[in-house]
Design an enzyme around this catalytic site. Structure first.
Site, mmCIF file in Angstrom:
data_model
loop_
_atom_site.group_PDB
_atom_site.id
_atom_site.type_symbol
_atom_site.label_atom_id
_atom_site.label_comp_id
_atom_site.label_asym_id
_atom_site.label_seq_id
_atom_site.Cartn_x
_atom_site.Cartn_y
_atom_site.Cartn_z
ATOM 1 N N GLY A 66 22.318 -5.588 24.141
ATOM 2 C CA GLY A 66 21.818 -4.402 23.934
ATOM 3 C C GLY A 66 21.947 -3.343 25.216
ATOM 4 C CD GLU A 94 18.476 -2.223 24.914
ATOM 5 O OE1 GLU A 94 17.820 -2.093 25.687
ATOM 6 O OE2 GLU A 94 19.022 -2.863 24.322
ATOM 7 C CB CYS A 105 15.987 -15.261 25.859
ATOM 8 S SG CYS A 105 16.196 -13.711 26.166
ATOM 9 C CG LEU A 163 0.688 -9.621 48.485
ATOM 10 C CD1 LEU A 163 -0.119 -10.327 49.552
ATOM 11 C CD2 LEU A 163 0.186 -11.226 47.244
ATOM 12 C CE LYS A 164 7.388 -4.275 43.350
ATOM 13 N NZ LYS A 164 8.082 -6.061 42.664
ATOM 14 N NE ARG A 208 9.654 -8.658 37.560
ATOM 15 C CZ ARG A 208 11.005 -8.051 36.889
ATOM 16 N NH1 ARG A 208 12.068 -9.145 37.656
ATOM 17 N NH2 ARG A 208 10.516 -8.109 34.998
ATOM 18 C CB CYS A 213 19.378 -12.261 27.622
ATOM 19 S SG CYS A 213 18.421 -11.305 27.869
ATOM 20 C CG HIS A 233 18.449 -15.140 33.481
ATOM 21 N ND1 HIS A 233 17.807 -14.462 32.979
ATOM 22 C CD2 HIS A 233 18.605 -16.223 32.038
ATOM 23 C CE1 HIS A 233 17.041 -14.096 32.083
ATOM 24 N NE2 HIS A 233 17.571 -14.807 30.958
HETATM 25 N N1 GLN Z 1 18.216 -5.521 23.902
HETATM 26 C C1 GLN Z 1 16.799 -6.075 25.390
HETATM 27 C C2 GLN Z 1 18.511 -5.129 26.417
HETATM 28 O O1 GLN Z 1 19.401 -6.908 25.968
HETATM 29 C C3 GLN Z 1 17.047 -7.739 25.061
HETATM 30 C C4 GLN Z 1 16.380 -8.339 26.294
HETATM 31 C C5 GLN Z 1 15.409 -9.294 26.758
HETATM 32 O O2 GLN Z 1 15.272 -10.202 25.386
HETATM 33 N N2 GLN Z 1 14.708 -9.710 26.807
HETATM 34 O O3 GLN Z 1 18.162 -5.941 27.410
HETATM 35 ZN ZN ZN Z 2 16.742 -12.144 26.132
#
Ligand code: GLN
Ligand code: ZN
Length: 759
Positions: free
Chosen positions: A432, A484, A643, A18-19, A515, A726, A694
């Site tokens: 991060g 990261e 968040c 489906l995705k 998703r 975030c 976002h």
């Molecule tokens: N340290 C994570 C990042 O920066 C935190 C992600 C999150 O809060 N969902 O991606």
């Molecule tokens: Zn976050």
């Protein structure tokens, strides 16, 4: 005869068909007819699979192109005016536009469905909201199944749940007051279903497990009094995710023909339910866990079924999963990498339906002894398997003391930290992750497939870190991150490095729209065979004189975003993870990384559905975090991050984490969130997000200055950090670079004002 029933089946397809089809349709690669035909095939496949598994009561209308609440919005014609919908029935593009937005109309909001990781599209209601039948999907799909020779029980989101999950736009009114306007559409749908030949309908009212207001209770009564009269078909009201509790009498008194209760989450309610239920009402007992992946111990699962049959008689009992199987992966048979022993402990949706059928047969006196013996053997093997039990971990957990969850008072820590870090006022940092570019993902995938050597992959990650560190220094960020780049996902990355975790190949569940997520399985005692992040964080730290933040995922989030073992309390599992993280924190400190962030974005979503259970959860959740964080010296600075949520009602627990610094999402709510921190006089340091990550929009410096000005008004200047909402992994460098440069400029401007004011 006891019947085997199902409440809903995953719609995404065993190989995410489906995705693929939906996303191709969005990109214009396939036609609407192609998409419809994939959907039709999936539905046919699901119905046949259920029939073949021995399910007598098979749901229809559980399929959705995006979300069942959005489907309801389409059904009742509650399309927000900005989408300019005027036709008779909501077309597919308007439907997708509501979920995803369109150039001329922003998307509707999305939020979590009860305590699951499934997100629904939040209905928007005006005070004078009109409802009208604008989608015949429930009837169409009933007929579609009927044409295949399969009699189904259509599923609808109940009218009161639907209203309660919605939001009142343009003024404060309770959406539940719209019930009288809404019910005629439901009456019409029920009548059409009856005309089409449906004898039963399943109406989901999961709000019956929440704490309800008097108005909501009255609405439920009114709704079912009317709907029961409206049509000749029988109504089963489905509740799940918790006990009915105080609403049991209400639920039992609704004039409907059937009631479904979740006996997996709330087994203790059975006695009271049996006492309360009406004389002719059918009881659907949800005894197979729809929310987890463990194979049932059939002997144990049969007990409540027998109890129900003894009291009501077999004719009035249906055996079912606890809730819709939407929240479960589809088919264990597709897993090729899990060994046979481990697989013998699991059941996905298809296997769960088999369990339901076995239980119904057994309750009717036709037990498949071999299948029961097999399940018994697997359950016993799992209970005693050395793969699950690690005495050292259990001993360590038993020896945890409250001292291990305490650090010296914040004021003392702060002194040591000021001396350690020499940060300017309003220090800048990020959360991060930096952009996970196509190249980053490709290199990781190539390395995983063995197409890239470890040395080459390491060189690639090193280069990415080098560049990220150099750039952060250049633009003047104060507390750096390594980016990261080596991580696929903040939970999966750690799960793969911990003992007690397993991963599936195809265990996808829908998170929202197209998703899907593939949660890891925590099956055993959790421990850390070796350091997990010291290599990359240490490398990054060696490249700068500035503080480098170590970056970990907290114990509650590790738990919340996984399938968790069901053979011990969640608290015990969380604390085992906490102990493993505690070792990591200590190792980072020993490697001279003295700023360590432990992310807990999922802290709030772990909250139980009933208020009375909140304290117990928050207590152990806070303890687990503190256990992970408290093994270090006062001068080591612990950060946390949250968040996706409102925090006002759990602010004391957030303070209870006693992190030195918390960064939180605030920019979208225009710093509203800070009210809670102010009222509560939050004692430690806070970084209220000033950059809404976002959105692809790049905020300019003055917007961020404005947000900071709001923060300065309500917090002490020495409390404030400057950071985005975030992590930045979903953004591109082209957005991140200018945004963070402006963020640093905004912090510098504030520092200057502050210095002038101090003179
Ligand atoms: N340290 C994570 C990042 O920066 C935190 C992600 C999150 O809060 N969902 O991606
Ligand atoms: Zn976050």
């Amino acid at each position: 005869m006891v019947t085997a029933a199902n409440l809903g089946f995953p719609r995404i397809g065993p190989k995410r068909e489906l995705k693929k089809a939906t996303e191709s349709y969005w990109k214009g690669e396939i036609s609407r007819a192609d998409l419809e035909s994939t959907a039709q095939q999936l539905r046919a496949q699901n119905w046949t699979l259920q029939r073949d598994a021995g399910i007598a009561v098979i749901p229809s209308n559980d399929f959705s192109f995006y979300d069942q609440v959005l489907d309801t919005t389409a059904m009742v014609g509650a399309v927000p005016p900005r989408f300019g919908f005027a036709g008779d029935s909501v077309d597919l593009d308007t439907y997708f536009a509501m979920a995803r937005g369109r150039d001329d109309a922003f998307a509707m909001e999305m939020t979590k469905w009860f305590d699951t990781n499934y997100h629904y599209i939040v209905p928007e209601f005006a005070a004078d909201q009109d409802f009208r039948l604008a989608s015949t999907k429930p009837v169409d799909q009933f007929l579609e199944a009927k044409a295949l020779g399969i009699e189904t029980r259509p599923v609808l989101v109940g009218p009161v749940t639907y209203l309660k999950l919605g939001k009142a736009k343009g003024g404060a009114f309770d959406p539940v007051t719209l019930l009288d306007r809404l019910l005629p559409v439901y009456e019409q749908v029920l009548n059409r279903l009856a005309e089409a030949g449906a004898s039963w309908v399943q109406i989901d009212e999961p709000i019956l497990v929440l704490d309800l207001s008097e108005a909501e209770k009255t609405a439920l009564k009114t709704a079912y009094e009317r709907l029961a009269k409206a049509a000749s078909l029988k109504i089963l009201v489905a509740t799940y995710f918790e006990a009915l509790g105080d609403n049991l009498d209400l639920a039992a008194s609704l004039p409907v023909a059937g009631l479904h209760v979740d006996l997996k989450r709330a087994p203790d309610q059975l006695g009271a339910v049996l006492d309360a239920i009406g004389d002719d009402t059918v009881l659907s007992v949800g005894v197979i866990d729809g929310r987890n992946i463990w194979r049932a111990d059939l002997d144990q699962a049969l007990e409540p079924v027998k109890t129900a049959v003894a009291k009501l008689g077999g004719e009035r009992v249906q055996v079912a999963p606890s809730c819709s199987l939407l929240h479960s992966p589809i088919d264990l048979d597709n897993e090729e990498k899990l060994d046979a022993e481990f697989k013998s402990w699991l059941a996905f949706a298809k296997q769960k339906l088999r369990e339901v059928a076995l239980l119904a047969d057994a309750a009717a006196g036709k037990a498949d002894e071999a299948a029961f013996a097999d399940a018994r053997k697997a359950a016993a093997a799992r209970r005693s398997s050395p793969r699950i039990h690690d005495q050292a971990v259990k001993d360590r957990l038993a020896a945890v003391t409250s001292e291990m969850m305490k650090r010296v008072p914040f004021a003392e820590r702060q002194k040591a930290q000021v001396a350690n870090f020499h940060l300017p006022p309003f220090p800048t940092t990020t959360i991060g992750s930096f952009p996970q570019t196509k190249e980053v993902r490709q290199k990781r995938a190539a390395f995983r497939r063995g197409e890239l050597t470890a040395a080459d992959y390491d060189a690639f990650v090193q280069a990415a870190i080098d560049e990220a560190v150099r750039w952060q220094e250049e633009i003047g960020i104060d507390a750096l991150v390594h980016g990261e780049f080596e991580r696929n996902d903040m939970v999966e990355y750690f799960g793969e490095l911990l003992d007690g975790y397993a991963f599936t190949q195809h265990g996808w569940v829908q998170s929202y729209g197209s998703r899907y997520v593939k949660p890891p399985i925590i099956f055993g005692d959790v421990s850390r065979p070796q350091p997990m992040t010291v290599k990359w964080s240490g490398y990054a730290a060696s490249k700068t004189e500035r503080p480098m933040k170590g970056m970990l995922t907290g114990p509650v989030t590790m738990l919340q975003w996984a399938f968790v073992r069901d053979d011990q309390p969640r608290e015990a599992t969380a604390k085992q993870i906490a102990l493993a993280l505690r070792d990591e924190v200590v190792d980072l400190e020993a490697a001279n990384i003295k700023m360590i962030q432990i992310d807990e974005p999922a802290l709030r979503e772990g909250l139980p559905l009933k208020r009375k259970d909140w304290d117990a959860y928050l207590n152990w959740a806070v303890e687990a975090f503190r256990l992970s964080a408290s093994g270090v010296a006062p001068g080591t600075q612990i950060h946390t991050h949250m968040c996706y949520a409102e925090f006002n009602d759990i602010i004391d627990s957030i303070a209870g984490l006693d992190a030195d610094v918390i960064s939180i999402e605030t920019s979208r709510s225009d710093m509203e969130l800070l009210d809670a921190f102010v009222k509560f006089q939050y004692p430690n340091q806070i970084g209220p997000g000033v950059y809404d990550i976002h959105s692809p929009r790049v905020p300019n410096r003055s917007e961020m200055e404005n947000l900071l000005a709001k923060a300065v008004r309500v917090l002490k200047p020495e409390q404030i950090w400057v950071n985005p909402d975030c992590g930045l992994k979903t953004r591109g460098w082209a957005e991140v670079k200018p945004a963070l440069e402006s963020m640093v400029d905004a912090a510098r401007a504030l520092r200057q004002q502050y210095a002038q004011a101090a003179e």
